[in-house]
Motif scaffolding. Structure first.
Motif, PDB file in Angstrom:
ATOM      1  N   ALA A 282      17.512   3.804  12.693  1.00 39.79           N
ATOM      2  CA  ALA A 282      18.326   3.853  11.467  1.00 39.79           C
ATOM      3  C   ALA A 282      18.087   2.600  10.615  1.00 39.79           C
ATOM      4  CB  ALA A 282      19.802   3.969  11.830  1.00 39.79           C
ATOM      5  N   TYR A 283      18.017   1.456  11.286  1.00 38.18           N
ATOM      6  CA  TYR A 283      17.782   0.219  10.531  1.00 38.18           C
ATOM      7  C   TYR A 283      16.361   0.171   9.960  1.00 38.18           C
ATOM      8  CZ  TYR A 283      22.257  -1.342  12.342  1.00 38.18           C
ATOM      9  OH  TYR A 283      23.593  -1.443  12.626  1.00 38.18           O
ATOM     10  N   ASP A 284      15.407   0.719  10.722  1.00 33.98           N
ATOM     11  CA  ASP A 284      14.032   0.779  10.197  1.00 33.98           C
ATOM     12  C   ASP A 284      14.009   1.606   8.916  1.00 33.98           C
ATOM     13  OD1 ASP A 284      13.178  -0.680  12.346  1.00 33.98           O
ATOM     14  OD2 ASP A 284      12.416   1.048  13.483  1.00 33.98           O
TER      15      ASP A 284
ATOM     16  N   HIS B 244      30.321 -12.784   5.536  1.00 37.17           N
ATOM     17  CA  HIS B 244      29.923 -12.977   4.141  1.00 37.17           C
ATOM     18  C   HIS B 244      28.650 -13.819   3.993  1.00 37.17           C
ATOM     19  CE1 HIS B 244      32.895 -16.029   5.137  1.00 37.17           C
ATOM     20  NE2 HIS B 244      32.422 -16.808   4.200  1.00 37.17           N
ATOM     21  N   HIS B 245      28.429 -14.768   4.925  1.00 35.40           N
ATOM     22  CA  HIS B 245      27.205 -15.571   4.825  1.00 35.40           C
ATOM     23  C   HIS B 245      25.968 -14.705   5.056  1.00 35.40           C
ATOM     24  CE1 HIS B 245      29.492 -19.131   4.361  1.00 35.40           C
ATOM     25  NE2 HIS B 245      30.102 -18.994   5.536  1.00 35.40           N
ATOM     26  N   LEU B 246      26.144 -13.691   5.902  1.00 33.27           N
ATOM     27  CA  LEU B 246      25.007 -12.793   6.162  1.00 33.27           C
ATOM     28  C   LEU B 246      24.698 -11.959   4.926  1.00 33.27           C
ATOM     29  CD1 LEU B 246      26.023 -11.613   9.764  1.00 33.27           C
ATOM     30  CD2 LEU B 246      24.305 -13.312   9.145  1.00 33.27           C
ATOM     31  N   VAL B 247      25.748 -11.582   4.192  1.00 32.60           N
ATOM     32  CA  VAL B 247      25.516 -10.819   2.953  1.00 32.60           C
ATOM     33  C   VAL B 247      24.704 -11.679   1.984  1.00 32.60           C
ATOM     34  CG1 VAL B 247      26.617  -9.837   0.901  1.00 32.60           C
ATOM     35  CG2 VAL B 247      27.600  -9.403   3.160  1.00 32.60           C
ATOM     36  N   GLN B 248      25.095 -12.939   1.874  1.00 32.55           N
ATOM     37  CA  GLN B 248      24.379 -13.830   0.958  1.00 32.55           C
ATOM     38  C   GLN B 248      22.907 -13.963   1.368  1.00 32.55           C
ATOM     39  OE1 GLN B 248      26.398 -17.489  -0.030  1.00 32.55           O
ATOM     40  NE2 GLN B 248      24.499 -18.466  -0.682  1.00 32.55           N
TER      41      GLN B 248
ATOM     42  N   ARG C  44      17.299 -12.547   0.304  1.00 32.87           N
ATOM     43  CA  ARG C  44      16.030 -11.987   0.782  1.00 32.87           C
ATOM     44  C   ARG C  44      15.603 -10.817  -0.106  1.00 32.87           C
ATOM     45  NH1 ARG C  44      14.612 -10.963   6.175  1.00 32.87           N
ATOM     46  NH2 ARG C  44      15.526 -12.990   6.649  1.00 32.87           N
ATOM     47  N   MET C  45      16.552  -9.941  -0.400  1.00 36.82           N
ATOM     48  CA  MET C  45      16.228  -8.747  -1.192  1.00 36.82           C
ATOM     49  C   MET C  45      16.143  -9.034  -2.687  1.00 36.82           C
ATOM     50  SD  MET C  45      18.896  -6.043   0.534  1.00 36.82           S
ATOM     51  CE  MET C  45      18.915  -4.988  -0.899  1.00 36.82           C
ATOM     52  N   GLN C  46      16.681 -10.196  -3.097  1.00 37.12           N
ATOM     53  CA  GLN C  46      16.836 -10.495  -4.531  1.00 37.12           C
ATOM     54  C   GLN C  46      17.566  -9.343  -5.231  1.00 37.12           C
ATOM     55  OE1 GLN C  46      16.153 -13.392  -6.500  1.00 37.12           O
ATOM     56  NE2 GLN C  46      16.419 -14.076  -4.393  1.00 37.12           N
ATOM     57  N   ALA C  47      18.690  -8.968  -4.626  1.00 34.39           N
ATOM     58  CA  ALA C  47      19.475  -7.849  -5.157  1.00 34.39           C
ATOM     59  C   ALA C  47      20.841  -8.340  -5.608  1.00 34.39           C
ATOM     60  CB  ALA C  47      19.664  -6.791  -4.072  1.00 34.39           C
ATOM     61  N   PRO C  48      21.352  -7.805  -6.725  1.00 33.24           N
ATOM     62  CA  PRO C  48      22.696  -8.190  -7.155  1.00 33.24           C
ATOM     63  C   PRO C  48      23.758  -7.664  -6.186  1.00 33.24           C
ATOM     64  CG  PRO C  48      21.849  -6.400  -8.507  1.00 33.24           C
ATOM     65  CD  PRO C  48      20.737  -6.815  -7.611  1.00 33.24           C
TER      66      PRO C  48
ATOM     67  N   LEU D 111      19.549  -5.800   9.750  1.00 31.09           N
ATOM     68  CA  LEU D 111      18.818  -5.676   8.482  1.00 31.09           C
ATOM     69  C   LEU D 111      18.033  -6.947   8.185  1.00 31.09           C
ATOM     70  CD1 LEU D 111      21.406  -3.788   6.241  1.00 31.09           C
ATOM     71  CD2 LEU D 111      19.267  -2.900   7.189  1.00 31.09           C
ATOM     72  N   LEU D 112      18.662  -8.080   8.471  1.00 30.24           N
ATOM     73  CA  LEU D 112      17.967  -9.352   8.206  1.00 30.24           C
ATOM     74  C   LEU D 112      16.693  -9.475   9.049  1.00 30.24           C
ATOM     75  CD1 LEU D 112      20.969 -11.785   7.776  1.00 30.24           C
ATOM     76  CD2 LEU D 112      19.064 -11.523   6.161  1.00 30.24           C
ATOM     77  N   ALA D 113      16.720  -8.838  10.213  1.00 36.31           N
ATOM     78  CA  ALA D 113      15.524  -8.891  11.064  1.00 36.31           C
ATOM     79  C   ALA D 113      14.407  -8.001  10.520  1.00 36.31           C
ATOM     80  CB  ALA D 113      15.891  -8.457  12.482  1.00 36.31           C
TER      81      ALA D 113
END
Ligand SMILES: Cc1ncc(C[n+]2csc(CCOP(=O)(O)OP(=O)(O)O)c2C)c(N)n1
Length: 567
Positions: free
Chosen positions: A191-193, A219-223, A228-232, A327-329
């Protein structure tokens, strides 16, 4: 060792590390209160209304992240508590409510102060227990705290008849080991892939975060993911502070009172990553028009939320923290420069307008002035109405854990008792309670509790002598038919506060409003500040109820409505 049901309850709470309980005694809980008198580690906070006791417990729970306890007697004690329980359910706050009940022999007889507690609270609790025998108490308490804190947190009620509280019971000498709070989820690597692939293919990604991220302290993980994604990143009312206010990827709050550019960015995104957010109608407006061109990846700890409102392309049943780690991985950096340029363009074209923010006694001015003058680590609570939206829009939240508001139920009367709970959980902090005159009146008796506790709470009353948000809707959507939304006689909050023993000042009477604010904030202890707010101020933008978010009304539309019609 032989003990009573009531003594056992106190022991079970002590063993859990509970140090604070808020409540009001009455006939059906007197045995429990009597046992509480013997406790050396539990402090009881005597509220002036059971609803406030529930909100005090919520304040403790929201700040500490652990389940907090409130107590009430049977009948009216329970019915008064229901609103705070329902509020905790909708905002996923871990709460354990212990209520007294008439003796088992009288149940079902319409006995004095008897109500069918479990029937009343069934739909507003995560679980409710009726205790038939004192021997059941250890298992019931174990289950209650586990359920309240695990998975998606929420309220649990334990109803204990008076004779169960006085029943003799043998206490096992060894304290029970508490099973750790576990979150179960079924998401797998595939699912994450898939999520990472969807995000990699996206040209216009956006992240939409809700209270689930705050509960998971993620919240730090969201940041990190957003960078990483450069997403708003947009946040619901519950998740404000997830990204620092000045962060370039922070596009603010979405929804009914969100900036127009925020809602437009979401309308244009091609992949929407929703984490710990439940697609509430106040956030997404008309569901069919929300993110209409986006593939949605929906991550939530509560499987019932997945697809409840919008069908996702990919649903992931997981808690926010582990999902973000996964997701970060996997997620790679993407080039979104064109998209971010478009986001900046939309922001310039449809900005959040904050008129007269440099004047202290205006809606945005007072919020900004207090944010500047108060310590940066302050905890903020609000009530419900226009003032809540002005605070949500203008306060520079730096940490979602320090922001307490009634989001789901939208309960007027939340702010002051929640602030008291926050002060109990964080005694060193300054607590700012922004409230409206209507909301404050709903639990104003708690000024007595505040004075007694001498807590460092600053109650800032934005006084427009009206139920402002109701009046605003009547003017905008009900042909200006104002009914029951203006107080014919205003309340003298300064005198009321003083009578309760809370020092107070009125900015209308002060030669320099900022100096008066500084004095109120600098003196440790409670204070009430009345801020006169013009009765015609409105909270904008506003999406008309039932309409799509891009149809929000803003200052220019409202001026058009107000302009005299020619011909
Ligand atoms: C317990 C409760 N009753 C009614 C409402 C409906 N309601 C929403 S906002 C509002 C007016 C709030 O007035 P006030 O607290 O003075 O805030 P203002 O909007 O003026 O800033 C009302 C009545 C509510 N949210 N909660």
């Amino acid at each position: 060792m032989q003990t009573t049901g009531a003594e056992l309850i106190v022991k079970l709470l002590e063993d859990r590390g509970i140090r604070l309980v808020a409540g009001i005694p009455g006939g059906a809980v007197l045995p429990l209160y009597s046992a509480l008198a013997e406790s050396r580690s539990i402090r009881h906070i005597l509220a002036r209304h059971e609803q406030a006791a529930g909100f005090i417990a919520q304040g403790i729970a929201r700040v500490s992240g652990r389940a907090a306890v409130c107590l009430a007697t049977s009948g009216p004690g329970v019915t008064n508590l229901v609103t705070a329980i329902a509020d905790a359910k909708l905002d996923s706050v871990p709460l354990v409510a212990i209520t007294g009940q008439v003796p088992t022999s009288l149940i079902g007889t319409d006995a004095f102060q008897e109500v069918a507690t479990l029937d009343i609270v069934r739909t507003v609790t995560k679980r409710s227990h009726f205790v038939r025998r004192a021997e059941e108490l250890p298992d019931v308490f174990e289950d209650a705290f586990t359920i309240a804190e695990s998975g998606r947190p929420g309220p649990v009620l334990i109803d204990v008849p008076k004779d169960v509280q006085t029943q003799a019971v043998w206490l096992a000498s060894k304290p029970r080991a508490h099973s750790p709070t576990v979150s179960t989820y079924s998401a797998n690597a595939a699912a994450y892939d898939r999520a990472a692939d969807l995000l990699a293919d996206s040209k216009r990604p956006a992240i939409y975060v809700g209270g689930g991220v705050v509960k998971a302290r993620a919240h730090h993980l969201v940041q990190a993911l957003a960078e990483r994604m450069q997403a708003p990143v947009t946040m619901t009312l519950m998740a404000l502070g997830t990204l620092p206010p000045e962060h370039p990827l922070n596009i603010g709050m979405l929804g009914m009172h969100g900036a127009r550019f925020t809602n437009r960015v979401l309308a244009e995104c091609d992949v929407l990553l929703a984490i710990g957010a439940r697609f509430d109608d106040r956030a997404i407006g008309k569901a069919s028009a929300f993110a209409p061109n986006a593939k949605i990846i929906h991550i939530d700890i509560d499987a019932r939320e997945l697809g409840k409102i919008k069908a996702p392309t990919l649903a992931i049943h997981a808690d926010a923290s582990s999902a973000l780690h996964e997701l970060l991985a996997r997620v790679r950096e993407t080039d979104t420069r064109e998209w971010l340029a478009r986001v900046r363009h939309l922001k310039r074209r449809f900005p959040l307008q904050m008129p007269r923010a440099h004047e202290t006694c205006t809606p945005y001015g007072i919020v900004r002035a207090i944010a500047e003058l108060a310590p940066t680590q302050s905890i903020v609570t609000t009530d419900v109405g226009q003032h809540q939206m002005w605070v949500a829009q203008a306060f520079p939240f730096a940490d979602p854990q320090r922001w307490l508001t009634s989001g789901g139920l939208g309960t007027m009367g939340f702010g002051l008792p929640a602030a008291i709970g926050a002060a109990l959980a964080a005694p060193q902090a300054t607590i700012l309670c922004f409230t409206g005159d209507g909301s404050l009146l709903m639990n104003i008796q708690e000024l007595a509790t505040l004075a007694e506790l001498d807590a460092n709470i600053k109650v800032i009353v934005l006084d427009n002598a009206a139920l402002g948000l109701v009046k605003q809707q009547q003017n905008l959507f009900y042909a200006r038919r104002e009914i029951a939304s203006t107080y014919a006689r205003s309340t003298d909050f300064v005198r009321v506060a003083s009578a309760f023993g809370v020092p107070a000042c009125d900015l209308e009477e002060e030669p320099c409003a900022r100096d008066a604010l500084r004095r109120a904030l600098d003196a440790r202890g409670p204070a009430l500040v009345r801020v006169p707010i013009a009765a015609d101020e409105i909270a904008l933008p506003m999406v008309p109820p039932g309409r799509a978010n891009h149809e929000a009304l803003d200052h220019e539309h409202v001026h058009e409505l107000e302009a005299p019609q020619c011909g």
